[in-house]
Design a protein around this motif. Structure first.
Motif, PDB file in Angstrom:
ATOM      1  N   GLU A  24       0.836  -1.197   0.000  1.00 30.66           N
ATOM      2  CA  GLU A  24       0.000   0.000   0.000  1.00 30.66           C
ATOM      3  C   GLU A  24       0.875   1.253   0.000  1.00 30.66           C
ATOM      4  O   GLU A  24       1.793   1.385   0.809  1.00 30.66           O
ATOM      5  CB  GLU A  24      -0.930   0.031   1.200  1.00 30.66           C
ATOM      6  CG  GLU A  24      -1.855   1.235   1.159  1.00 30.66           C
ATOM      7  CD  GLU A  24      -2.927   1.227   2.229  1.00 30.66           C
ATOM      8  OE1 GLU A  24      -3.880   1.995   2.081  1.00 30.66           O
ATOM      9  OE2 GLU A  24      -2.809   0.463   3.201  1.00 30.66           O
ATOM     10  N   ILE A  25       0.574   2.144  -0.913  1.00 31.76           N
ATOM     11  CA  ILE A  25       1.280   3.412  -1.046  1.00 31.76           C
ATOM     12  C   ILE A  25       0.224   4.509  -1.092  1.00 31.76           C
ATOM     13  O   ILE A  25      -0.831   4.335  -1.698  1.00 31.76           O
ATOM     14  CB  ILE A  25       2.171   3.415  -2.305  1.00 31.76           C
ATOM     15  CG1 ILE A  25       3.214   2.303  -2.189  1.00 31.76           C
ATOM     16  CG2 ILE A  25       2.839   4.779  -2.493  1.00 31.76           C
ATOM     17  CD1 ILE A  25       4.020   2.052  -3.437  1.00 31.76           C
ATOM     18  N   HIS A  26       0.506   5.613  -0.432  1.00 29.72           N
ATOM     19  CA  HIS A  26      -0.452   6.713  -0.318  1.00 29.72           C
ATOM     20  C   HIS A  26       0.002   7.939  -1.099  1.00 29.72           C
ATOM     21  O   HIS A  26       1.197   8.197  -1.218  1.00 29.72           O
ATOM     22  CB  HIS A  26      -0.606   7.117   1.152  1.00 29.72           C
ATOM     23  CG  HIS A  26      -1.088   6.024   2.027  1.00 29.72           C
ATOM     24  ND1 HIS A  26      -2.421   5.778   2.244  1.00 29.72           N
ATOM     25  CD2 HIS A  26      -0.419   5.086   2.721  1.00 29.72           C
ATOM     26  CE1 HIS A  26      -2.552   4.743   3.046  1.00 29.72           C
ATOM     27  NE2 HIS A  26      -1.347   4.298   3.346  1.00 29.72           N
TER      28      HIS A  26
ATOM     29  N   LEU B  46      -0.380  11.817  -0.440  1.00 29.35           N
ATOM     30  CA  LEU B  46      -0.739  12.650   0.702  1.00 29.35           C
ATOM     31  C   LEU B  46      -0.593  14.127   0.379  1.00 29.35           C
ATOM     32  O   LEU B  46       0.137  14.499  -0.541  1.00 29.35           O
ATOM     33  CB  LEU B  46       0.170  12.333   1.900  1.00 29.35           C
ATOM     34  CG  LEU B  46       0.236  10.887   2.372  1.00 29.35           C
ATOM     35  CD1 LEU B  46       1.280  10.746   3.472  1.00 29.35           C
ATOM     36  CD2 LEU B  46      -1.124  10.423   2.858  1.00 29.35           C
TER      37      LEU B  46
ATOM     38  N   TYR C  84      -0.197  11.876   6.977  1.00 30.71           N
ATOM     39  CA  TYR C  84      -1.059  10.702   6.835  1.00 30.71           C
ATOM     40  C   TYR C  84      -2.495  10.997   7.270  1.00 30.71           C
ATOM     41  O   TYR C  84      -3.394  10.209   7.004  1.00 30.71           O
ATOM     42  CB  TYR C  84      -0.494   9.512   7.620  1.00 30.71           C
ATOM     43  CG  TYR C  84       0.530   8.743   6.817  1.00 30.71           C
ATOM     44  CD1 TYR C  84       0.143   7.719   5.965  1.00 30.71           C
ATOM     45  CD2 TYR C  84       1.880   9.058   6.895  1.00 30.71           C
ATOM     46  CE1 TYR C  84       1.063   7.017   5.216  1.00 30.71           C
ATOM     47  CE2 TYR C  84       2.815   8.360   6.146  1.00 30.71           C
ATOM     48  CZ  TYR C  84       2.404   7.343   5.316  1.00 30.71           C
ATOM     49  OH  TYR C  84       3.328   6.657   4.564  1.00 30.71           O
TER      50      TYR C  84
ATOM     51  N   PRO D 292      -4.912  12.141   3.547  1.00 29.75           N
ATOM     52  CA  PRO D 292      -4.737  11.304   2.351  1.00 29.75           C
ATOM     53  C   PRO D 292      -5.560  11.834   1.180  1.00 29.75           C
ATOM     54  O   PRO D 292      -6.682  12.296   1.351  1.00 29.75           O
ATOM     55  CB  PRO D 292      -5.250   9.936   2.805  1.00 29.75           C
ATOM     56  CG  PRO D 292      -6.273  10.265   3.849  1.00 29.75           C
ATOM     57  CD  PRO D 292      -5.746  11.493   4.560  1.00 29.75           C
TER      58      PRO D 292
ATOM     59  N   SER E   8      -4.909   6.297  -2.511  1.00 26.84           N
ATOM     60  CA  SER E   8      -4.018   5.199  -2.129  1.00 26.84           C
ATOM     61  C   SER E   8      -4.197   4.028  -3.080  1.00 26.84           C
ATOM     62  O   SER E   8      -5.249   3.880  -3.708  1.00 26.84           O
ATOM     63  CB  SER E   8      -4.258   4.746  -0.684  1.00 26.84           C
ATOM     64  OG  SER E   8      -5.409   3.944  -0.589  1.00 26.84           O
ATOM     65  N   THR E   9      -3.161   3.206  -3.143  1.00 27.16           N
ATOM     66  CA  THR E   9      -3.241   2.029  -4.009  1.00 27.16           C
ATOM     67  C   THR E   9      -4.288   1.052  -3.468  1.00 27.16           C
ATOM     68  O   THR E   9      -5.000   0.422  -4.242  1.00 27.16           O
ATOM     69  CB  THR E   9      -1.871   1.333  -4.127  1.00 27.16           C
ATOM     70  OG1 THR E   9      -1.359   1.067  -2.811  1.00 27.16           O
ATOM     71  CG2 THR E   9      -0.873   2.202  -4.898  1.00 27.16           C
TER      72      THR E   9
ATOM     73  N   LEU F 237      -5.220   5.228  -6.778  1.00 21.75           N
ATOM     74  CA  LEU F 237      -3.833   5.609  -7.039  1.00 21.75           C
ATOM     75  C   LEU F 237      -3.142   4.469  -7.755  1.00 21.75           C
ATOM     76  O   LEU F 237      -3.223   3.317  -7.320  1.00 21.75           O
ATOM     77  CB  LEU F 237      -3.095   5.917  -5.722  1.00 21.75           C
ATOM     78  CG  LEU F 237      -1.588   6.168  -5.826  1.00 21.75           C
ATOM     79  CD1 LEU F 237      -1.297   7.444  -6.617  1.00 21.75           C
ATOM     80  CD2 LEU F 237      -0.969   6.258  -4.428  1.00 21.75           C
TER      81      LEU F 237
ATOM     82  N   GLU G 209       4.865   6.638   0.523  1.00 25.38           N
ATOM     83  CA  GLU G 209       3.945   7.683   0.132  1.00 25.38           C
ATOM     84  C   GLU G 209       4.650   8.664  -0.792  1.00 25.38           C
ATOM     85  O   GLU G 209       5.871   8.709  -0.845  1.00 25.38           O
ATOM     86  CB  GLU G 209       3.375   8.408   1.358  1.00 25.38           C
ATOM     87  CG  GLU G 209       4.380   8.987   2.322  1.00 25.38           C
ATOM     88  CD  GLU G 209       4.728  10.452   2.021  1.00 25.38           C
ATOM     89  OE1 GLU G 209       5.652  10.958   2.669  1.00 25.38           O
ATOM     90  OE2 GLU G 209       4.092  11.079   1.152  1.00 25.38           O
TER      91      GLU G 209
END
Length: 186
Positions: free
Chosen positions: A55-57, A59, A64, A67, A70-71, A76, A144
């Motif tokens: 998981e990558i965000h 931002l 955090y 957000p 996100s994946t 995302l 992120e």
């Protein structure tokens, strides 16, 4: 966790009520983090975590609590190439921070693109270059990527729409030197 960035581009467009963001974080661009301390992110340095599906965000400001996509949420996507990390997101402006981000970008206030990552063991090399040190990040876990007002790297910038640099286009530092609030900076 480290935050950094280098010359990047961001395009935002609205379509049918949704806001689509696309950005590019180019690899291989050397930047000065502090006097005598330079850094470069090697091609595909973030590949392992991206390809593993972690998981990558996306931002706002490395926060955090703000957000944008996100994946894991499916809004995302990241594509890692030898030339750059390509970012595509759909940002829902219904949260206050997303609406603030979109308004700040439209006003030209948010121009930085900055990844948040951890360098893995053995994932960098440091070499002396005269009096300077150059760190090359070859393997890092990307957690992120953020849109920021002032990136950790001076050369990090986000430009709206399909902006292309030309010899007569001033860099971010030249633009900031003209702004009254930044005139004290060399």
């Amino acid at each position: 966790m480290l935050w950094g960035g280098n010359l990047g581009t961001l395009e935002i467009r609205s379509e049918g009520g949704a806001t689509h963001l696309s950005a590019v974080f180019p690899y291989g661009a050397e930047t000065e983090l502090a006097p005598g301390r330079r850094e470069v992110i090697a091609p595909r340095a973030f590949a392992a975590r991206i390809e593993a599906g972690g998981e990558i965000h996306l931002l706002s400001g490395h926060d955090y609590n703000k957000p944008l996509a996100s994946t894991a949420a499916g809004n995302l996507s990241l594509r890692d190439t030898d030339a750059a990390l390509e970012i595509r997101a759909t940002v829902d402006g219904s949260t206050t921070w997303a609406a603030d981000f979109l308004a700040a970008h439209r006003a030209g206030l948010i121009r930085g693109l900055s990844p948040g990552f951890r360098v893995e063991d053995g994932g960098d090399r440091v070499e002396r270059r005269g009096a300077d040190l150059l760190r090359t990040v070859t393997r890092a876990s990307l957690f992120e990527i953020s849109a920021v007002t002032v990136p950790a790297y001076p050369s990090a910038q986000i430009e709206a729409r399909a902006w292309t640099a030309s010899p007569e286009t001033p860099g971010l530092s030249a633009i900031l030197r003209r702004a009254p609030a930044y005139r004290w900076r060399a």
